[in-house]
Scaffold this motif. Structure first.
Motif, PDB file in Angstrom:
ATOM      1  N   PHE A  60     -43.014  52.970 127.456  1.00 21.98           N
ATOM      2  CA  PHE A  60     -44.458  53.018 127.213  1.00 21.98           C
ATOM      3  C   PHE A  60     -45.164  53.810 128.305  1.00 21.98           C
ATOM      4  N   ALA A  61     -44.490  54.055 129.415  1.00 19.56           N
ATOM      5  CA  ALA A  61     -45.098  54.787 130.536  1.00 19.56           C
ATOM      6  C   ALA A  61     -45.421  56.212 130.108  1.00 19.56           C
ATOM      7  N   GLY A  62     -46.674  56.587 130.185  1.00 15.60           N
ATOM      8  CA  GLY A  62     -47.093  57.937 129.848  1.00 15.60           C
ATOM      9  C   GLY A  62     -46.954  58.287 128.383  1.00 15.60           C
ATOM     10  N   LEU A  63     -46.766  57.311 127.526  1.00 14.58           N
ATOM     11  CA  LEU A  63     -46.528  57.577 126.109  1.00 14.58           C
ATOM     12  C   LEU A  63     -47.758  58.120 125.389  1.00 14.58           C
ATOM     13  N   HIS A  64     -48.921  57.509 125.604  1.00 15.74           N
ATOM     14  CA  HIS A  64     -50.119  57.903 124.843  1.00 15.74           C
ATOM     15  C   HIS A  64     -50.452  59.366 125.092  1.00 15.74           C
ATOM     16  N   GLY A  65     -50.552  60.119 124.021  1.00 11.05           N
ATOM     17  CA  GLY A  65     -50.894  61.530 124.085  1.00 11.05           C
ATOM     18  C   GLY A  65     -49.698  62.458 124.231  1.00 11.05           C
ATOM     19  N   LYS A  66     -48.525  61.898 124.510  1.00 10.69           N
ATOM     20  CA  LYS A  66     -47.324  62.710 124.699  1.00 10.69           C
ATOM     21  C   LYS A  66     -46.766  63.156 123.352  1.00 10.69           C
ATOM     22  N   LYS A  67     -46.254  64.387 123.302  1.00 12.40           N
ATOM     23  CA  LYS A  67     -45.639  64.910 122.084  1.00 12.40           C
ATOM     24  C   LYS A  67     -44.333  64.164 121.829  1.00 12.40           C
ATOM     25  N   ARG A  68     -44.143  63.733 120.591  1.00  9.37           N
ATOM     26  CA  ARG A  68     -42.936  63.006 120.180  1.00  9.37           C
ATOM     27  C   ARG A  68     -42.165  63.855 119.185  1.00  9.37           C
ATOM     28  N   THR A  69     -40.858  63.872 119.294  1.00  5.13           N
ATOM     29  CA  THR A  69     -40.011  64.525 118.300  1.00  5.13           C
ATOM     30  C   THR A  69     -39.186  63.446 117.621  1.00  5.13           C
ATOM     31  N   PHE A  70     -38.892  63.675 116.349  1.00  2.00           N
ATOM     32  CA  PHE A  70     -38.289  62.635 115.525  1.00  2.00           C
ATOM     33  C   PHE A  70     -37.019  63.113 114.845  1.00  2.00           C
ATOM     34  N   LEU A  77     -45.354  65.234 116.676  1.00  2.00           N
ATOM     35  CA  LEU A  77     -46.778  64.964 116.812  1.00  2.00           C
ATOM     36  C   LEU A  77     -47.052  64.223 118.101  1.00  2.00           C
ATOM     37  N   ALA A  78     -48.324  64.151 118.459  1.00  2.00           N
ATOM     38  CA  ALA A  78     -48.733  63.455 119.678  1.00  2.00           C
ATOM     39  C   ALA A  78     -48.842  61.959 119.406  1.00  2.00           C
ATOM     40  N   ALA A  79     -48.481  61.171 120.400  1.00  2.00           N
ATOM     41  CA  ALA A  79     -48.553  59.715 120.298  1.00  2.00           C
ATOM     42  C   ALA A  79     -49.995  59.262 120.538  1.00  2.00           C
ATOM     43  N   ASP A  80     -50.831  59.424 119.508  1.00  2.00           N
ATOM     44  CA  ASP A  80     -52.219  58.986 119.601  1.00  2.00           C
ATOM     45  C   ASP A  80     -52.327  57.544 119.097  1.00  2.00           C
ATOM     46  N   SER A  87     -46.372  52.877 114.494  1.00  2.11           N
ATOM     47  CA  SER A  87     -45.090  52.538 115.097  1.00  2.11           C
ATOM     48  C   SER A  87     -44.897  51.035 115.253  1.00  2.11           C
ATOM     49  N   ILE A  88     -45.975  50.305 115.447  1.00  2.90           N
ATOM     50  CA  ILE A  88     -45.892  48.849 115.562  1.00  2.90           C
ATOM     51  C   ILE A  88     -45.806  48.216 114.169  1.00  2.90           C
ATOM     52  N   LYS A  89     -46.651  48.678 113.256  1.00  4.59           N
ATOM     53  CA  LYS A  89     -46.682  48.112 111.899  1.00  4.59           C
ATOM     54  C   LYS A  89     -45.476  48.527 111.062  1.00  4.59           C
ATOM     55  N   SER A  90     -45.101  49.793 111.145  1.00  3.63           N
ATOM     56  CA  SER A  90     -44.023  50.356 110.315  1.00  3.63           C
ATOM     57  C   SER A  90     -43.098  51.204 111.197  1.00  3.63           C
ATOM     58  N   PRO A  91     -42.340  50.562 112.061  1.00  2.00           N
ATOM     59  CA  PRO A  91     -41.554  51.309 113.039  1.00  2.00           C
ATOM     60  C   PRO A  91     -40.488  52.222 112.440  1.00  2.00           C
ATOM     61  N   HIS A  92     -40.163  52.065 111.175  1.00  2.00           N
ATOM     62  CA  HIS A  92     -39.140  52.892 110.555  1.00  2.00           C
ATOM     63  C   HIS A  92     -39.718  54.131 109.881  1.00  2.00           C
ATOM     64  N   ALA A  93     -41.042  54.284 109.928  1.00  2.00           N
ATOM     65  CA  ALA A  93     -41.678  55.461 109.328  1.00  2.00           C
ATOM     66  C   ALA A  93     -41.253  56.734 110.058  1.00  2.00           C
ATOM     67  N   LYS A  94     -41.132  56.644 111.376  1.00  3.19           N
ATOM     68  CA  LYS A  94     -40.705  57.777 112.203  1.00  3.19           C
ATOM     69  C   LYS A  94     -39.825  57.222 113.311  1.00  3.19           C
ATOM     70  N   THR A  95     -38.645  57.809 113.487  1.00  2.63           N
ATOM     71  CA  THR A  95     -37.740  57.374 114.556  1.00  2.63           C
ATOM     72  C   THR A  95     -37.678  58.464 115.613  1.00  2.63           C
ATOM     73  N   VAL A  96     -38.017  58.105 116.837  1.00  2.78           N
ATOM     74  CA  VAL A  96     -38.010  59.057 117.949  1.00  2.78           C
ATOM     75  C   VAL A  96     -36.580  59.537 118.201  1.00  2.78           C
ATOM     76  N   GLU A  97     -36.479  60.847 118.395  1.00  4.25           N
ATOM     77  CA  GLU A  97     -35.186  61.464 118.686  1.00  4.25           C
ATOM     78  C   GLU A  97     -34.538  60.787 119.898  1.00  4.25           C
ATOM     79  N   GLY A  98     -33.255  60.484 119.769  1.00  7.26           N
ATOM     80  CA  GLY A  98     -32.525  59.853 120.856  1.00  7.26           C
ATOM     81  C   GLY A  98     -32.431  58.342 120.747  1.00  7.26           C
TER      82      GLY A  98
END
Length: 129
Positions: A60-70, A77-80, A87-98
């Motif tokens: 979660f450190a520095g997550l907000h606003g950071k570009k995420r790849t899936f 997209l950016a983690a706005d 991600s909290i409600k539907s965590p399987h909608a997008k899975t972060v790479e890695g």
């Protein structure tokens, strides 16, 4: 039940949706402190670090606003706020790479709890990454 403890074994598809036992944290206002309380009480701390170190889930450190790849061809997209809420409600909608897909259970919280978690994540700022 008559003074005896109850235990259950959660397995298979039930495990993917299990949110633990009901909690009543009496959250009446969306705040960073309440978000931290939720982070600790719902077990987010087990997978998501707050210091930038690697865990079972993204830090979660520095997550907000950071570009995420899936994975799966989803556009980066950016983690706005909208992304964090999804991600909290539907965590399987997008899975972060890695990270493995279908790892985090979805959480059905009150709106004020979602808002508090987002405020907490935002408070961890870019300077921590």
């Amino acid at each position: 039940i008559n003074g005896k403890s109850k235990s259950e074994l959660i397995t298979g598809s039930e495990l993917a949706t299990f949110q633990g036992y009901p909690r009543n944290l009496n959250i009446k206002k969306a705040t960073v402190d309440n978000g931290e309380k939720l982070y600790l009480n719902y077990g987010c701390i087990a997978c998501h670090t707050t210091d930038g170190s690697k865990g079972h889930g993204p830090t979660f450190a520095g997550l907000h606003g950071k570009k995420r790849t899936f994975i799966g061809g989803v556009a980066p997209l950016a983690a706005d706020d909208s992304y964090l809420l999804e991600s909290i409600k539907s965590p399987h909608a997008k899975t972060v790479e890695g990270y493995p897909p279908n790892y985090m259970p979805p959480y059905e919280l009150k709106d004020i709890e979602y808002q508090s978690l987002i405020l907490f994540i935002k408070s961890l700022g870019q300077d921590k990454q």
